[in-house]
Design an enzyme around this catalytic site. Sequence first.
Site, PDB file in Angstrom:
ATOM      1  N   TRP A   1       0.820  -1.228   0.000  1.00 12.69           N
ATOM      2  CA  TRP A   1       0.000   0.000   0.000  1.00 12.69           C
ATOM      3  C   TRP A   1       0.847   1.270   0.000  1.00 12.69           C
ATOM      4  O   TRP A   1       0.310   2.361  -0.138  1.00 12.69           O
ATOM      5  CB  TRP A   1      -0.919   0.008   1.237  1.00 12.69           C
TER       6      TRP A   1
ATOM      7  N   HIS B   1      12.902  -2.181  -1.159  1.00 12.43           N
ATOM      8  CA  HIS B   1      12.058  -1.640  -2.233  1.00 12.43           C
ATOM      9  C   HIS B   1      12.797  -0.496  -2.918  1.00 12.43           C
ATOM     10  O   HIS B   1      13.504   0.273  -2.270  1.00 12.43           O
ATOM     11  CB  HIS B   1      10.723  -1.149  -1.653  1.00 12.43           C
TER      12      HIS B   1
ATOM     13  N   GLU C   1      11.890   2.286  -3.923  1.00  9.55           N
ATOM     14  CA  GLU C   1      11.607   3.622  -3.388  1.00  9.55           C
ATOM     15  C   GLU C   1      12.468   3.893  -2.160  1.00  9.55           C
ATOM     16  O   GLU C   1      12.930   5.012  -1.949  1.00  9.55           O
ATOM     17  CB  GLU C   1      10.102   3.755  -3.083  1.00  9.55           C
TER      18      GLU C   1
ATOM     19  N   GLU D   1      11.134  -6.078  -9.463  1.00  7.20           N
ATOM     20  CA  GLU D   1      10.360  -4.871  -9.735  1.00  7.20           C
ATOM     21  C   GLU D   1      11.210  -3.899 -10.559  1.00  7.20           C
ATOM     22  O   GLU D   1      11.981  -3.099  -9.989  1.00  7.20           O
ATOM     23  CB  GLU D   1       9.953  -4.194  -8.418  1.00  7.20           C
TER      24      GLU D   1
ATOM     25  N   SER E   1       3.342  -2.001 -12.073  1.00  7.25           N
ATOM     26  CA  SER E   1       2.116  -1.797 -12.852  1.00  7.25           C
ATOM     27  C   SER E   1       1.383  -3.106 -13.150  1.00  7.25           C
ATOM     28  O   SER E   1       0.756  -3.245 -14.211  1.00  7.25           O
ATOM     29  CB  SER E   1       2.408  -1.020 -14.148  1.00  7.25           C
TER      30      SER E   1
ATOM     31  N   GLY F   1       1.244  -2.549  -6.290  1.00  6.61           N
ATOM     32  CA  GLY F   1       1.154  -1.247  -5.628  1.00  6.61           C
ATOM     33  C   GLY F   1      -0.216  -0.630  -5.877  1.00  6.61           C
ATOM     34  O   GLY F   1      -1.207  -0.977  -5.219  1.00  6.61           O
ATOM     35  N   GLY F   2      -0.301   0.263  -6.846  1.00  6.31           N
ATOM     36  CA  GLY F   2      -1.532   1.029  -7.117  1.00  6.31           C
ATOM     37  C   GLY F   2      -2.791   0.171  -7.207  1.00  6.31           C
ATOM     38  O   GLY F   2      -3.831   0.520  -6.618  1.00  6.31           O
TER      39      GLY F   2
HETATM   40  P1  13P Z   1       2.741  -0.310  -8.856  1.00  5.23           P
HETATM   41  O1  13P Z   1       1.945  -1.566  -8.909  1.00  5.23           O
HETATM   42  O2  13P Z   1       1.942   0.885  -8.407  1.00  5.23           O
HETATM   43  O3  13P Z   1       3.492  -0.061 -10.124  1.00  5.23           O
HETATM   44  O4  13P Z   1       3.852  -0.499  -7.710  1.00  5.23           O
HETATM   45  C1  13P Z   1       4.598  -1.656  -7.700  1.00  5.23           C
HETATM   46  C2  13P Z   1       5.371  -1.705  -6.450  1.00  5.23           C
HETATM   47  O5  13P Z   1       6.257  -0.890  -6.217  1.00  5.23           O
HETATM   48  C3  13P Z   1       5.015  -2.742  -5.467  1.00  5.23           C
HETATM   49  O6  13P Z   1       5.977  -2.842  -4.472  1.00  5.23           O
END
Ligand code: 13P
Length: 279
Positions: A38, A121, A123, A190, A235, A256-257
Amino acid sequence: MEQSIERYIKNLVRDVIGQTLGELQLQSDRQTYVIANWKMNKTLNETAEFFQNISSSQDVSVVICPPAQLLYPAHLFIKQSGKPIGLGGQNVHWTDKGAFTGETSARMLMDVGCEYVIIGHSERRQYSFEDDELVNKKVKQALKSGLTPIICIGETLGQKNAMQTEQVLSKQLFGALTDIDSSQFILAYEPVWAIGTGQSATAELAQETHAYIRSVLKQILGQKAENVSILYGGSANENNAAEYHAMPDIDGVLVGGASLDAKVFDAIINVFAKGEQNS
Ligand code: 13P
């Protein structure tokens, strides 16, 4: 909880057998996962609503990773629902406790019902400057504490365009798994260029990359690499999930989204719960 003890024992038996029989081919029986990350989203009310509308499946392990302050309420909502849904943190500190403002320890995560934790991750690698050495320390801390690490790796667009994908992934894998002999972790490929962009990797490209990742895992862990579930993230959504599910080396998705809406996430769970993966 029972599911996780069963999985732990299964993995332990595989680890022991894998070590004893060395290169002997073992029948792979990898777990399929649909995991929600999330990130920094949702309030308490939105979390309650999500768990009211989410389903679960016996055929796929569903794990939700909310932000830290929603972990305990999420744990209670899951308990209340009676559904076999796992809970995971999005980050963990590498030491047991101490003066680390804003951080969360493995013990704290387990105390509020977590069995999993996302580590490395992209990020966090980008915004919190986590490098492979730190990722390795966190993986060791998670394993020591009994949490299953969900280790994230992936190349940037620049690295992809410079044809450095394999080199980058190999370095991240060897770095994250330094001095680790266990296969009791989940890996998430990822590609950074696919995260939150709507530009998902094609299932063919993801399969090719997952097969490469497994070959590197074999160099590190030997035959035990066959036990490691490798998830695709970037995605992933209800429309492309079936293509990923059809690939032999894609053992689920880290979403994620598309994990924020219970109905959409449900649709993804249903894809992975249906039918056998091609192999
Ligand atoms: P999205 O599905 O929003 O591209 O994000 C993927 C993600 O970073 C899951 O850890």
